[in-house]
Write a protein that holds these residues in place. Sequence first.
Motif, mmCIF file in Angstrom:
data_model
loop_
_atom_site.group_PDB
_atom_site.id
_atom_site.type_symbol
_atom_site.label_atom_id
_atom_site.label_comp_id
_atom_site.label_asym_id
_atom_site.label_seq_id
_atom_site.Cartn_x
_atom_site.Cartn_y
_atom_site.Cartn_z
ATOM 1 N N ILE A 1 0.880 -1.181 0.033
ATOM 2 C CA ILE A 1 -0.051 0.227 -0.086
ATOM 3 C C ILE A 1 0.838 1.175 -0.024
ATOM 4 C CG2 ILE A 1 -1.709 1.534 1.305
ATOM 5 C CD1 ILE A 1 -2.691 -1.378 2.416
ATOM 6 N N HIS A 2 2.006 1.111 0.903
ATOM 7 C CA HIS A 2 2.768 2.055 0.909
ATOM 8 C C HIS A 2 3.544 2.572 -0.353
ATOM 9 C CE1 HIS A 2 6.002 4.966 2.954
ATOM 10 N NE2 HIS A 2 6.791 4.283 1.865
ATOM 11 N N PHE A 3 4.089 1.441 -0.859
ATOM 12 C CA PHE A 3 4.805 1.262 -2.266
ATOM 13 C C PHE A 3 4.329 2.143 -3.291
ATOM 14 C CE2 PHE A 3 7.097 -1.021 -5.592
ATOM 15 C CZ PHE A 3 8.155 -0.193 -5.865
ATOM 16 N N TRP A 4 2.976 1.670 -3.608
ATOM 17 C CA TRP A 4 2.160 2.318 -5.030
ATOM 18 C C TRP A 4 1.943 3.922 -4.649
ATOM 19 C CZ3 TRP A 4 3.325 -1.678 -7.027
ATOM 20 C CH2 TRP A 4 2.918 -2.948 -6.836
ATOM 21 N N ASN A 5 2.055 4.301 -3.469
ATOM 22 C CA ASN A 5 2.070 5.596 -3.141
ATOM 23 C C ASN A 5 3.391 6.366 -3.105
ATOM 24 O OD1 ASN A 5 -0.993 6.028 -2.595
ATOM 25 N ND2 ASN A 5 -0.437 5.165 -0.504
ATOM 26 N N ALA B 1 10.521 21.663 1.296
ATOM 27 C CA ALA B 1 10.520 21.168 2.862
ATOM 28 C C ALA B 1 11.214 19.638 2.974
ATOM 29 C CB ALA B 1 9.201 21.083 3.425
ATOM 30 N N LEU B 2 10.993 18.774 2.224
ATOM 31 C CA LEU B 2 11.711 17.657 2.221
ATOM 32 C C LEU B 2 13.190 17.742 2.076
ATOM 33 C CD1 LEU B 2 11.678 14.482 2.541
ATOM 34 C CD2 LEU B 2 11.177 14.329 0.255
ATOM 35 N N GLU B 3 13.511 18.508 0.812
ATOM 36 C CA GLU B 3 14.741 18.778 0.565
ATOM 37 C C GLU B 3 15.699 19.362 1.726
ATOM 38 O OE1 GLU B 3 15.471 21.340 -2.970
ATOM 39 O OE2 GLU B 3 17.802 20.835 -2.897
ATOM 40 N N ALA B 4 15.062 20.242 2.387
ATOM 41 C CA ALA B 4 15.798 20.845 3.672
ATOM 42 C C ALA B 4 16.034 19.925 4.558
ATOM 43 C CB ALA B 4 14.863 21.980 4.304
ATOM 44 N N GLU C 1 11.145 1.803 14.363
ATOM 45 C CA GLU C 1 12.251 2.510 14.382
ATOM 46 C C GLU C 1 12.003 3.944 13.644
ATOM 47 O OE1 GLU C 1 16.143 0.214 11.831
ATOM 48 O OE2 GLU C 1 14.127 -0.196 11.249
ATOM 49 N N GLY C 2 10.681 4.237 13.214
ATOM 50 C CA GLY C 2 10.495 5.180 13.030
ATOM 51 C C GLY C 2 9.284 5.579 11.939
ATOM 52 N N THR C 3 8.758 6.354 11.434
ATOM 53 C CA THR C 3 7.761 6.751 10.549
ATOM 54 C C THR C 3 8.464 6.689 9.160
ATOM 55 O OG1 THR C 3 6.630 8.349 11.731
ATOM 56 C CG2 THR C 3 6.043 8.201 9.505
ATOM 57 N N ALA C 4 7.823 5.526 8.211
ATOM 58 C CA ALA C 4 8.039 5.379 6.955
ATOM 59 C C ALA C 4 7.828 6.601 6.054
ATOM 60 C CB ALA C 4 7.419 4.026 6.200
ATOM 61 N N LEU C 5 8.782 7.395 5.423
ATOM 62 C CA LEU C 5 8.508 8.429 4.835
ATOM 63 C C LEU C 5 8.619 7.938 3.202
ATOM 64 C CD1 LEU C 5 10.840 11.160 5.939
ATOM 65 C CD2 LEU C 5 8.392 10.619 6.726
ATOM 66 N N LEU C 6 9.602 6.964 2.759
ATOM 67 C CA LEU C 6 9.496 6.445 1.598
ATOM 68 C C LEU C 6 10.296 5.103 1.244
ATOM 69 C CD1 LEU C 6 9.223 7.606 -1.561
ATOM 70 C CD2 LEU C 6 11.637 7.963 -1.599
ATOM 71 N N PHE D 1 4.829 12.605 -1.546
ATOM 72 C CA PHE D 1 4.308 11.599 -0.525
ATOM 73 C C PHE D 1 5.204 11.352 0.439
ATOM 74 C CE2 PHE D 1 4.338 6.782 0.644
ATOM 75 C CZ PHE D 1 3.138 7.102 1.393
ATOM 76 N N ALA D 2 6.339 11.367 0.173
ATOM 77 C CA ALA D 2 7.411 11.301 1.309
ATOM 78 C C ALA D 2 7.321 12.543 2.318
ATOM 79 C CB ALA D 2 8.875 11.218 0.879
ATOM 80 N N GLU D 3 7.367 13.480 1.737
ATOM 81 C CA GLU D 3 7.119 14.898 2.377
ATOM 82 C C GLU D 3 5.795 15.064 3.164
ATOM 83 O OE1 GLU D 3 8.627 18.872 0.992
ATOM 84 O OE2 GLU D 3 6.230 19.017 0.900
#
Length: 200
Positions: free
Chosen positions: A82-86, A98-101, A156-161, A194-196
């Motif tokens: 589900i995550h991967f398709w997004n 914002a993600l780049e920073a 470990e944390g929140t999956a961003l990507l 999506f990651a951001e």
Amino acid sequence: MTFELPNLSYSHSALAERGMSQETLELHHDKHHLAYVTALNGFVEGNADLQGKTLEQIIALSHGDAALAGVFNQAGQHWNHIHFWNALSPNGGGIPGALEAKLVEGFGSVEAFKAAFKTAATTQFGSGWAWLIQKADGTLAVTKTANGVNPLATGEGTALLGLDVWEHSYYVDFRNRRPDYVSNFLDNLANYEFAEANLA
Ligand code: MN3
């Protein structure tokens, strides 16, 4: 049926010009992901403890429990896909500000992030996943997991990507060249918006 295969938000051919063919998406989404959903529903039907639980609850209660290893594998892979398709986009590869920073803050540069992610994805021995995560302290990190495990399960944390590095995800398009598949994902397919949006 408790769990369902989600539709893709793009057509099966939408990513072909960016290195993920219609054949790959037909096999990966319509066959592989569906098989995880079907198997998970079979486990739920046969286990009253799982009925009425959310996918996240099933992952939490089955992770690390040897008696529920089969349940975990299917539930983890359903969540991961589900995550991967997004995490894929027909307009992928562009990194919003914002993600780049955050990437520069965490890794020193976007290039250093990509290098770290590529190392994780190519050194995951056998089947598994590579992840960009946000840890509890807010900082970003790259990690990798085996088979159906994910950062939600490990805490470990929140999956961003997340990137699927099972052979079924790249063998049609890249044969045995996993490094090329990973680079193509990072440069042309990754949905960094999506990651951001997954940032806390
Ligand atoms: Mn897969």
